[in-house]
Scaffold this motif. Structure first.
Motif, PDB file in Angstrom:
ATOM      1  N   ASN A  77      54.997  80.775  68.543  1.00 45.40           N
ATOM      2  CA  ASN A  77      56.132  80.879  67.621  1.00 45.40           C
ATOM      3  C   ASN A  77      57.361  80.173  68.175  1.00 45.40           C
ATOM      4  OD1 ASN A  77      54.907  82.197  65.481  1.00 45.40           O
ATOM      5  ND2 ASN A  77      55.169  84.196  66.437  1.00 45.40           N
ATOM      6  N   THR A  78      57.566  80.244  69.476  1.00 48.33           N
ATOM      7  CA  THR A  78      58.679  79.521  70.095  1.00 48.33           C
ATOM      8  C   THR A  78      58.507  78.017  69.912  1.00 48.33           C
ATOM      9  OG1 THR A  78      58.983  81.277  71.708  1.00 48.33           O
ATOM     10  CG2 THR A  78      59.914  79.135  72.261  1.00 48.33           C
ATOM     11  N   ALA A  79      57.291  77.536  70.054  1.00 52.10           N
ATOM     12  CA  ALA A  79      57.030  76.103  69.871  1.00 52.10           C
ATOM     13  C   ALA A  79      57.302  75.680  68.434  1.00 52.10           C
ATOM     14  CB  ALA A  79      55.588  75.787  70.253  1.00 52.10           C
ATOM     15  N   ARG A  80      57.022  76.539  67.470  1.00 57.57           N
ATOM     16  CA  ARG A  80      57.272  76.203  66.064  1.00 57.57           C
ATOM     17  C   ARG A  80      58.756  76.192  65.735  1.00 57.57           C
ATOM     18  NH1 ARG A  80      54.117  80.034  62.355  1.00 57.57           N
ATOM     19  NH2 ARG A  80      54.747  78.518  60.793  1.00 57.57           N
ATOM     20  N   ARG A  81      59.571  76.886  66.534  1.00 63.19           N
ATOM     21  CA  ARG A  81      61.009  76.961  66.292  1.00 63.19           C
ATOM     22  C   ARG A  81      61.805  75.934  67.089  1.00 63.19           C
ATOM     23  NH1 ARG A  81      62.969  82.675  65.249  1.00 63.19           N
ATOM     24  NH2 ARG A  81      64.658  82.019  66.599  1.00 63.19           N
ATOM     25  N   THR A  82      61.187  75.259  68.063  1.00 61.72           N
ATOM     26  CA  THR A  82      61.892  74.321  68.930  1.00 61.72           C
ATOM     27  C   THR A  82      61.888  72.924  68.318  1.00 61.72           C
ATOM     28  OG1 THR A  82      61.218  75.611  70.846  1.00 61.72           O
ATOM     29  CG2 THR A  82      62.006  73.378  71.268  1.00 61.72           C
ATOM     30  N   CYS A  83      63.086  72.340  68.222  1.00 57.44           N
ATOM     31  CA  CYS A  83      63.234  70.990  67.657  1.00 57.44           C
ATOM     32  C   CYS A  83      62.697  69.965  68.651  1.00 57.44           C
ATOM     33  CB  CYS A  83      64.703  70.720  67.350  1.00 57.44           C
ATOM     34  SG  CYS A  83      65.009  69.051  66.735  1.00 57.44           S
ATOM     35  N   THR A  84      61.947  69.010  68.163  1.00 54.84           N
ATOM     36  CA  THR A  84      61.388  67.974  69.045  1.00 54.84           C
ATOM     37  C   THR A  84      62.439  66.936  69.437  1.00 54.84           C
ATOM     38  OG1 THR A  84      60.642  66.725  67.123  1.00 54.84           O
ATOM     39  CG2 THR A  84      59.060  68.231  68.130  1.00 54.84           C
ATOM     40  N   CYS A  86      66.186  67.518  69.633  1.00 57.14           N
ATOM     41  CA  CYS A  86      67.274  68.049  70.463  1.00 57.14           C
ATOM     42  C   CYS A  86      66.811  69.146  71.425  1.00 57.14           C
ATOM     43  CB  CYS A  86      68.418  68.551  69.585  1.00 57.14           C
ATOM     44  SG  CYS A  86      67.978  69.961  68.539  1.00 57.14           S
ATOM     45  N   ARG A  87      65.544  69.601  71.312  1.00 55.00           N
ATOM     46  CA  ARG A  87      64.936  70.598  72.192  1.00 55.00           C
ATOM     47  C   ARG A  87      65.625  71.959  72.150  1.00 55.00           C
ATOM     48  NH1 ARG A  87      60.265  69.417  72.458  1.00 55.00           N
ATOM     49  NH2 ARG A  87      60.003  70.872  74.154  1.00 55.00           N
ATOM     50  N   ARG A  88      66.339  72.269  71.058  1.00 55.53           N
ATOM     51  CA  ARG A  88      66.989  73.569  70.906  1.00 55.53           C
ATOM     52  C   ARG A  88      66.156  74.458  69.997  1.00 55.53           C
ATOM     53  NH1 ARG A  88      72.915  72.163  68.965  1.00 55.53           N
ATOM     54  NH2 ARG A  88      71.659  70.702  67.793  1.00 55.53           N
ATOM     55  N   ASP A  89      66.335  75.782  70.162  1.00 50.06           N
ATOM     56  CA  ASP A  89      65.708  76.748  69.264  1.00 50.06           C
ATOM     57  C   ASP A  89      66.489  76.709  67.960  1.00 50.06           C
ATOM     58  OD1 ASP A  89      64.665  78.891  67.860  1.00 50.06           O
ATOM     59  OD2 ASP A  89      64.739  80.267  69.556  1.00 50.06           O
ATOM     60  N   ALA A  90      65.820  76.350  66.868  1.00 47.49           N
ATOM     61  CA  ALA A  90      66.491  76.191  65.583  1.00 47.49           C
ATOM     62  C   ALA A  90      66.841  77.533  64.949  1.00 47.49           C
ATOM     63  CB  ALA A  90      65.614  75.377  64.631  1.00 47.49           C
ATOM     64  N   GLY A  91      66.219  78.605  65.358  1.00 47.67           N
ATOM     65  CA  GLY A  91      66.471  79.910  64.750  1.00 47.67           C
ATOM     66  C   GLY A  91      65.582  80.166  63.544  1.00 47.67           C
ATOM     67  N   TYR A  92      64.710  79.229  63.219  1.00 45.11           N
ATOM     68  CA  TYR A  92      63.777  79.347  62.098  1.00 45.11           C
ATOM     69  C   TYR A  92      62.585  78.450  62.393  1.00 45.11           C
ATOM     70  CZ  TYR A  92      66.266  75.041  60.948  1.00 45.11           C
ATOM     71  OH  TYR A  92      66.852  73.800  61.022  1.00 45.11           O
ATOM     72  N   ILE A  94      60.526  75.369  62.023  1.00 43.47           N
ATOM     73  CA  ILE A  94      60.863  74.029  61.559  1.00 43.47           C
ATOM     74  C   ILE A  94      59.788  73.553  60.581  1.00 43.47           C
ATOM     75  CG2 ILE A  94      61.129  71.636  62.291  1.00 43.47           C
ATOM     76  CD1 ILE A  94      62.311  72.775  64.900  1.00 43.47           C
ATOM     77  N   PRO A  95      60.190  73.077  59.404  1.00 47.11           N
ATOM     78  CA  PRO A  95      59.197  72.618  58.432  1.00 47.11           C
ATOM     79  C   PRO A  95      58.423  71.403  58.966  1.00 47.11           C
ATOM     80  CG  PRO A  95      61.374  72.820  57.418  1.00 47.11           C
ATOM     81  CD  PRO A  95      61.558  72.998  58.887  1.00 47.11           C
ATOM     82  N   PRO A  96      57.113  71.402  58.829  1.00 48.15           N
ATOM     83  CA  PRO A  96      56.323  70.260  59.301  1.00 48.15           C
ATOM     84  C   PRO A  96      56.675  68.958  58.572  1.00 48.15           C
ATOM     85  CG  PRO A  96      54.876  72.086  58.680  1.00 48.15           C
ATOM     86  CD  PRO A  96      56.260  72.473  58.314  1.00 48.15           C
ATOM     87  N   THR A  97      57.206  69.071  57.358  1.00 48.08           N
ATOM     88  CA  THR A  97      57.581  67.857  56.622  1.00 48.08           C
ATOM     89  C   THR A  97      58.768  67.157  57.268  1.00 48.08           C
ATOM     90  OG1 THR A  97      58.911  69.217  55.141  1.00 48.08           O
ATOM     91  CG2 THR A  97      56.677  68.653  54.415  1.00 48.08           C
ATOM     92  N   LEU A  98      59.644  67.916  57.926  1.00 49.82           N
ATOM     93  CA  LEU A  98      60.782  67.316  58.625  1.00 49.82           C
ATOM     94  C   LEU A  98      60.422  66.941  60.051  1.00 49.82           C
ATOM     95  CD1 LEU A  98      63.804  69.541  57.534  1.00 49.82           C
ATOM     96  CD2 LEU A  98      63.190  67.274  56.706  1.00 49.82           C
TER      97      LEU A  98
END
Length: 112
Positions: A77-84, A86-92, A94-98
């Motif tokens: 779940n942490t990996a799904r929330r981490t932006c590729t 900026c490497r920050r936790d987005a808090g949600y 991240i949609p695979p489309t983005l």
């Protein structure tokens, strides 16, 4: 090869359940094959919706979550929330489309 018995939607006999119904009872199919199927008719020549049924008497209890499984789930779940980007936790999640968080995907709208 034998064919599966087919029941109309909401008319399955007792003793059968879908995966979701088994899970609601804290059961799992436990390796058994599909025993029957439900078909829900649809309009305009579309194929029917199909749900597979399993025998409740052959179902097994759900395996309990171990500390290692909880840790693996948290890591996923942490990996799904981490932006590729900026490497920050987005808090949600991240949609695979983005593929990135919204500010990284649309920087012109989030420039300060």
């Amino acid at each position: 090869m034998s064919t599966l018995p087919v029941f109309r939607w909401r008319l399955a006999p007792d003793g059968y359940a879908t995966r979701r119904q088994l899970r609601a009872r804290e059961l799992r199919p436990g390796g058994q094959d599909v025993d029957a199927q439900l078909e829900r008719p649809r309009r305009r020549g579309r194929p029917p919706l199909v749900a597979y049924l399993y025998r409740v008497d052959l179902a097994k209890p759900v395996r309990p979550m171990t500390p290692a499984r909880w840790a693996a789930l948290a890591k996923a779940n942490t990996a799904r929330r981490t932006c590729t980007a900026c490497r920050r936790d987005a808090g949600y999640v991240i949609p695979p489309t983005l593929g990135t968080c919204v500010p990284c995907a649309y920087p012109e709208q989030y420039a300060a």
